[in-house]
Motif scaffolding. Structure first.
Motif, PDB file in Angstrom:
ATOM      1  N   THR A  17       0.832  -1.209   0.000  1.00 46.85           N
ATOM      2  CA  THR A  17       0.000   0.000   0.000  1.00 46.85           C
ATOM      3  C   THR A  17       0.865   1.257   0.000  1.00 46.85           C
ATOM      4  O   THR A  17       0.534   2.249  -0.662  1.00 46.85           O
ATOM      5  CB  THR A  17      -0.938   0.008   1.223  1.00 46.85           C
ATOM      6  OG1 THR A  17      -1.685  -1.209   1.243  1.00 46.85           O
ATOM      7  CG2 THR A  17      -1.899   1.180   1.157  1.00 46.85           C
ATOM      8  N   SER A  20       1.985   1.889  -3.425  1.00 50.00           N
ATOM      9  CA  SER A  20       0.884   2.440  -4.229  1.00 50.00           C
ATOM     10  C   SER A  20       0.684   3.925  -3.939  1.00 50.00           C
ATOM     11  O   SER A  20       0.396   4.706  -4.858  1.00 50.00           O
ATOM     12  CB  SER A  20      -0.409   1.659  -3.967  1.00 50.00           C
ATOM     13  OG  SER A  20      -0.962   1.981  -2.703  1.00 50.00           O
ATOM     14  N   CYS A 103      -8.479   8.924  -2.039  1.00 47.99           N
ATOM     15  CA  CYS A 103      -7.611   7.760  -2.252  1.00 47.99           C
ATOM     16  C   CYS A 103      -6.426   7.794  -1.288  1.00 47.99           C
ATOM     17  O   CYS A 103      -6.075   6.775  -0.680  1.00 47.99           O
ATOM     18  CB  CYS A 103      -7.094   7.738  -3.691  1.00 47.99           C
ATOM     19  SG  CYS A 103      -8.313   7.243  -4.921  1.00 47.99           S
ATOM     20  N   SER A 107      -5.870   5.035   1.665  1.00 52.94           N
ATOM     21  CA  SER A 107      -4.620   4.264   1.650  1.00 52.94           C
ATOM     22  C   SER A 107      -3.851   4.446   2.950  1.00 52.94           C
ATOM     23  O   SER A 107      -3.265   3.493   3.477  1.00 52.94           O
ATOM     24  CB  SER A 107      -3.753   4.686   0.459  1.00 52.94           C
ATOM     25  OG  SER A 107      -4.342   4.295  -0.761  1.00 52.94           O
ATOM     26  N   SER A 110      -5.443   2.334   5.482  1.00 47.38           N
ATOM     27  CA  SER A 110      -5.116   0.930   5.237  1.00 47.38           C
ATOM     28  C   SER A 110      -3.736   0.590   5.793  1.00 47.38           C
ATOM     29  O   SER A 110      -3.538  -0.477   6.401  1.00 47.38           O
ATOM     30  CB  SER A 110      -5.167   0.642   3.732  1.00 47.38           C
ATOM     31  OG  SER A 110      -4.832  -0.696   3.462  1.00 47.38           O
ATOM     32  N   SER A 136      -8.897  -0.410   1.567  1.00 47.41           N
ATOM     33  CA  SER A 136      -8.211  -0.683   0.300  1.00 47.41           C
ATOM     34  C   SER A 136      -9.184  -0.810  -0.868  1.00 47.41           C
ATOM     35  O   SER A 136      -8.891  -0.359  -1.981  1.00 47.41           O
ATOM     36  CB  SER A 136      -7.373  -1.962   0.422  1.00 47.41           C
ATOM     37  OG  SER A 136      -6.285  -1.757   1.288  1.00 47.41           O
ATOM     38  N   SER A 139     -10.231   2.631  -1.803  1.00 46.11           N
ATOM     39  CA  SER A 139      -9.152   3.285  -2.550  1.00 46.11           C
ATOM     40  C   SER A 139      -9.205   2.902  -4.022  1.00 46.11           C
ATOM     41  O   SER A 139      -9.118   3.770  -4.908  1.00 46.11           O
ATOM     42  CB  SER A 139      -7.787   2.881  -1.968  1.00 46.11           C
ATOM     43  OG  SER A 139      -7.650   3.309  -0.636  1.00 46.11           O
ATOM     44  N   ALA A 140      -9.341   1.609  -4.291  1.00 48.73           N
ATOM     45  CA  ALA A 140      -9.360   1.145  -5.675  1.00 48.73           C
ATOM     46  C   ALA A 140     -10.588   1.660  -6.417  1.00 48.73           C
ATOM     47  O   ALA A 140     -10.489   2.148  -7.551  1.00 48.73           O
ATOM     48  CB  ALA A 140      -9.318  -0.385  -5.711  1.00 48.73           C
ATOM     49  N   TYR A 192      -1.649   1.758  -9.239  1.00 50.44           N
ATOM     50  CA  TYR A 192      -2.134   2.081  -7.884  1.00 50.44           C
ATOM     51  C   TYR A 192      -3.357   1.230  -7.539  1.00 50.44           C
ATOM     52  O   TYR A 192      -3.448   0.672  -6.435  1.00 50.44           O
ATOM     53  CB  TYR A 192      -2.493   3.573  -7.799  1.00 50.44           C
ATOM     54  CG  TYR A 192      -3.272   3.930  -6.555  1.00 50.44           C
ATOM     55  CD1 TYR A 192      -2.616   4.131  -5.350  1.00 50.44           C
ATOM     56  CD2 TYR A 192      -4.661   4.040  -6.576  1.00 50.44           C
ATOM     57  CE1 TYR A 192      -3.323   4.436  -4.184  1.00 50.44           C
ATOM     58  CE2 TYR A 192      -5.367   4.343  -5.431  1.00 50.44           C
ATOM     59  CZ  TYR A 192      -4.699   4.551  -4.247  1.00 50.44           C
ATOM     60  OH  TYR A 192      -5.405   4.840  -3.097  1.00 50.44           O
ATOM     61  N   SER A 196      -3.552  -1.830  -4.705  1.00 54.27           N
ATOM     62  CA  SER A 196      -4.573  -1.807  -3.652  1.00 54.27           C
ATOM     63  C   SER A 196      -5.282  -3.153  -3.564  1.00 54.27           C
ATOM     64  O   SER A 196      -5.577  -3.650  -2.472  1.00 54.27           O
ATOM     65  CB  SER A 196      -5.590  -0.691  -3.917  1.00 54.27           C
ATOM     66  OG  SER A 196      -4.979   0.582  -3.847  1.00 54.27           O
TER      67      SER A 196
END
Length: 231
Positions: A17, A20, A103, A107, A110, A136, A139-140, A192, A196
């Motif tokens: 993470t 990313s 995001c 992250s 996470s 996560s 985030s994605a 990225y 994730s």
């Protein structure tokens, strides 16, 4: 104290993470798109001028050649310039910036949850694997939405045309044949998103193995061998 296996899985998830986040940070500091347009004065019918709009997330420049009269290179801050024009482009662009900020936030959460789990044994709450899955995956998903909105803003609105006209020295200009290509900053959001998902997979592998182990330990007595049942 967590087991060595749990420490390795959660530390690996935190590391993935963090990588990313580094990619996202670099993405937000480099060029996202290049748009080329043909230009002429109204009524002339001769499109002998051109303009190239290069955009980072926060800054950009317009390179004009006879568009509509003299040329030049004009640098600007993207969001304030779009605010001057108003309309859908500034709304969509503001949404993209807001989503990318989310995001980074998700992250960061996470990473913190993964590190916390690597040194402690929290219950199955938002501070356990469930919280890591949520952060996560958000985030994605949010990054995917940001990519879609950015593309929509470039291809379905007159954002690039408005930026060129704002530097046209108050001379009306006709613009056509817009051609846009996405650059490194845009494409870096793809790894990225992938990283994730990899972070989620690392925790899932541990969580699934731990769940299977607990199930085996809690196997009902009817599954036990008859010899043990006799005692």
């Amino acid at each position: 104290m967590p087991s060595t296996k749990k420490i390795l899985h959660f530390m690996s998830s935190a590391l993935v993470t963090a990588i990313s986040v580094g990619l996202l940070g670099f993405s937000m500091s480099t060029q996202w798109s290049t748009t080329t347009l043909e230009c002429s004065r109204p009524g002339s019918g001769v499109f002998n001028g051109s303009a190239v709009v290069k955009l980072d997330l926060f800054s950009g420049n317009v390179e004009r050649t006879s568009c509509p009269s003299f040329g030049g290179v004009d640098a600007f801050d993207v969001f304030p310039k779009l605010v001057e024009a108003g309309g859908a482009p500034v709304i969509l662009y503001g949404l993209v910036l807001g989503l990318l900020a989310l995001c980074l936030l998700f992250s960061a959460c996470s990473i913190l949850i993964s590190l916390y789990n690597s040194v402690s044994n929290p219950y199955e709450t938002y501070m356990g694997p469930v919280g890591m899955y949520a952060c996560s995956s958000l985030s994605a998903c949010v990054a995917v939405v940001a990519l879609i909105l950015y593309v929509l803003n470039l291809f379905t609105t007159a954002m690039a045309e408005d930026l060129v006209r704002s530097f046209a020295e108050n001379i009306p200009a006709e613009i056509k044949n817009k051609s846009t290509q996405m650059d490194l900053g845009f494409y870096l959001l793809i790894p990225y998103i992938v990283l994730s998902l990899v972070a989620i997979a690392l925790i899932y592998l541990y969580d699934h193995a731990a769940y299977t182990h607990r199930r085996e330990q809690q196997r009902p007595t009817e599954d036990a061998p008859k010899e043990i049942m006799m005692y």
